[in-house]
Design a protein around this motif. Structure first.
Motif, PDB file in Angstrom:
ATOM      1  N   GLU A   1       0.757   5.455  -0.271  1.00 54.41           N
ATOM      2  CA  GLU A   1      -0.094   6.642  -0.169  1.00 54.41           C
ATOM      3  C   GLU A   1      -1.584   6.262  -0.115  1.00 54.41           C
ATOM      4  OE1 GLU A   1       1.382   9.217  -3.372  1.00 54.41           O
ATOM      5  OE2 GLU A   1       2.444  10.330  -1.800  1.00 54.41           O
TER       6      GLU A   1
ATOM      7  N   THR B   1       0.852  -1.186   0.000  1.00 54.03           N
ATOM      8  CA  THR B   1       0.000   0.000   0.000  1.00 54.03           C
ATOM      9  C   THR B   1       0.889   1.237   0.000  1.00 54.03           C
ATOM     10  OG1 THR B   1      -1.661  -1.183   1.297  1.00 54.03           O
ATOM     11  CG2 THR B   1      -1.872   1.207   1.167  1.00 54.03           C
TER      12      THR B   1
ATOM     13  N   GLU C   1      -3.169   3.647  -1.245  1.00 61.77           N
ATOM     14  CA  GLU C   1      -3.734   2.837  -2.318  1.00 61.77           C
ATOM     15  C   GLU C   1      -2.934   1.546  -2.494  1.00 61.77           C
ATOM     16  OE1 GLU C   1      -4.101   4.965  -5.947  1.00 61.77           O
ATOM     17  OE2 GLU C   1      -5.053   6.715  -5.040  1.00 61.77           O
ATOM     18  N   GLU C   2      -3.645   0.447  -2.709  1.00 64.94           N
ATOM     19  CA  GLU C   2      -2.958  -0.820  -2.966  1.00 64.94           C
ATOM     20  C   GLU C   2      -2.274  -0.758  -4.324  1.00 64.94           C
ATOM     21  OE1 GLU C   2      -3.732  -5.643  -3.354  1.00 64.94           O
ATOM     22  OE2 GLU C   2      -5.379  -4.311  -2.754  1.00 64.94           O
ATOM     23  N   CYS C   3      -1.034  -1.241  -4.372  1.00 66.70           N
ATOM     24  CA  CYS C   3      -0.236  -1.188  -5.605  1.00 66.70           C
ATOM     25  C   CYS C   3       0.056  -2.594  -6.109  1.00 66.70           C
ATOM     26  CB  CYS C   3       1.089  -0.454  -5.352  1.00 66.70           C
ATOM     27  SG  CYS C   3       0.885   1.267  -4.866  1.00 66.70           S
TER      28      CYS C   3
ATOM     29  N   ARG D   1       4.501   6.089 -10.015  1.00 64.89           N
ATOM     30  CA  ARG D   1       3.903   6.473  -8.733  1.00 64.89           C
ATOM     31  C   ARG D   1       4.860   7.297  -7.866  1.00 64.89           C
ATOM     32  NH1 ARG D   1      -0.510   3.980  -6.592  1.00 64.89           N
ATOM     33  NH2 ARG D   1      -0.207   5.669  -5.082  1.00 64.89           N
TER      34      ARG D   1
END
Length: 509
Positions: free
Chosen positions: A67, A65, A69-71, A82
């Motif tokens: 910031e 994760t 958000e899941e990456c 990103r």
């Protein structure tokens, strides 16, 4: 906005036959410098390669994760998009291209499909100013030293609007001045809001720069320590890394010093590239059987040049002086002559000059003494296997077999292969140039134990090191070198860091 910029949860990464990471957790706060420490093979670089997309989503288990958000990165371009940029220990610069071309390689400043060179060079100049470089952006990379190349890599990262900068052993190949400049730059980036993750074996630097430290051991997370609140010491980090307290970083040893085996008299060496420049001037030193002798000097003092010139004139021109071994003068005109006379030299740059990284352990160990394995002009492969297997066991080289590719071993295990290669030549004199550079404290201890064992076998060992505590910890005598001249000689009982540094900075007449 959350205080945590990065969270890696339950990361597991498996290679054939090896679980490199198992349920690793890492949490990095926004705007901090977060250090990751661990022995070679602990999984540090693997974890960062998972994060940066070098190992894509689907090749590992767990969740990243960034910031909030899941990456799920499928490659390094995804992570860079990103704002996650990794600078590997082996710098990825094109030496023939200019600084500006390297900074924007793959991210060219184009107008209507054509590179705008004025815009490229102007933007590069601004980035160079941010990292403290005054070089012209059109300067080829090959004209820069390693320290400045490291800064170009950081400028390249800044050009990608980096938000999380990962540095893998950024100071491993730098001198003290370049290291201090780089650490100061990282502090400045932190003040600008850029989060940094740094992998380092240099615990004094970790203590000086990091806000928090995560320790990995055998592919698992051991702990995360806050340097502001957890009363962190180097010994506490070491204990987490190796799984035990190291009461002594250097193994106890009582040398049994014997007769003189090697004497170097009035040794003078000239630079092969700068006509008339004397690199080593009238050097005199002696080595005795069973003795560990140190050679201390600042960068550029001539330590490596002295060692290589003695080792079969593999460096320098206009060499004069005498080498006396076992009471008789010898003439070493080539590396083969040196090996035949029982002298071995383990280079400071094992990856470039010490090993064939695409070959297996077996071939690397046998490389310097193939004649010992030859029968009727052919190498006896059975004997080669037996020899390599014996060294793998006695040197504790951690690899599935002697057929493992050397380039895939950790730094400490690569160094053991280098030492095995030269021990196999059965030398009377072994010169070790920075034998523990780039390896962790646990592996260092093993190397020190091997050095002690060699001395106990009656070999004379000359250790060149930039770390004065290391020389004080393992050597019986220490020579100092300044501007190519031997400026002093001290027994361990009388030597201190201050006394050695005084001699290392002593002016020459």
């Amino acid at each position: 906005m959350s205080d945590t910029i990065l969270r890696m949860q339950d990361i597991t990464k498996t290679f054939p036959g090896v679980k490199a990471l198992q349920d690793v957790n890492l949490s990095v706060r926004r705007g901090e410098i977060h250090a990751i420490c661990g022995e070679n093979g602990a999984g540090k670089s693997t974890l960062m390669k998972v994060l940066s997309g070098v190992y894509p989503h689907g090749s590992y288990d767990g969740e990243i994760t960034f910031e909030g958000e899941e990456c799920r990165f499928s490659g390094i371009r995804d992570s860079e998009h990103r704002g996650i940029v990794i600078i590997h220990q082996e710098l990825a610069l094109a030496p023939q291209l200019s600084i500006a071309e390297n900074i924007f390689l793959g991210n060219e400043q184009a107008t209507r499909g054509l590179i705008d060179w004025n815009r490229t060079n102007h933007a590069a100049a601004q980035l160079l100013e941010r990292v403290g470089l005054r070089e012209n952006p059109v300067t080829p990379i090959l004209e820069l030293g390693v320290g400045k190349q490291q800064l170009v890599e950081i400028a390249k990262a800044l050009s990608k609007q980096v938000r999380l900068l990962i540095l893998d052993e950024p100071t491993a190949a730098l001198n003290d001045e370049d290291s201090a400049h780089l650490l100061g730059l990282l502090r400045g980036l932190r003040d600008q809001g850029i989060t940094c993750v740094i992998i380092s074996h240099k615990l004094n630097e970790v203590m000086a720069i990091a806000d928090r430290v995560t320790i990995l051991r055998d592919g698992r997370t051991i702990s995360t320590l806050d340097l502001a609140t957890d009363q962190v010491t180097e010994d506490k980090i070491i204990s987490g890394m190796v799984g035990r307290d190291l009461d002594h970083r250097y193994p106890p040893h009582e040398s049994q010093v014997g007769s003189e085996v090697l004497r170097i008299e009035d040794w003078t060496v000239h630079s092969p590239t700068q006509h008339g420049r004397v690199v080593v001037s009238n050097a005199n030193l002696t080595l005795r059987r069973g003795e560990i002798v140190g050679l201390a000097g600042l960068m550029g003092a001539g330590r490596t040049e002295l060692a290589m010139s003695v080792f079969g004139r593999s460096y320098g021109t206009g060499i004069s002086g005498r080498i006396i071994k076992d009471g008789k003068e010898i003439h070493l005109r080539s590396v083969r002559d040196a090996i035949d006379h029982g002298i071995a030299y383990a280079t400071e740059d094992r990856k470039r000059y010490g090993l064939n990284l695409i070959e297996d352990i077996k071939r690397n160990i046998s490389a310097a003494a193939l004649g010992k394995l030859a029968k009727r002009g052919w190498v006896d492969e059975n004997e080669e296997f037996k020899t390599a297997g014996a060294f793998r066991q006695s040197m504790n080289i951690k690899a599935p077999s002697v057929l493992s590719v050397t380039g895939k071993l950790s730094g400490g295990n690569q160094q053991k292969v280098v030492l095995s290669k030269w021990i196999f030549t059965n030398p009377d004199v072994l010169i070790l140039d920075e034998p523990t550079r780039g390896i962790d404290v646990g592996a260092k201890y093993e190397i020190y134990t091997i050095i002690n064992r060699l001395a106990d076998e009656g070999k004379a060992v000359l250790v060149i090191s930039s770390e004065l505590p290391e020389l004080l910890g393992i050597c019986d005598r220490i020579y100092t070198l300044s501007a190519g001249r031997i400026t002093g000689e001290m027994p361990r009982a009388e030597a201190t860091q201050e006394a050695l540094m005084t001699l290392m900075t002593k002016g020459t007449e």
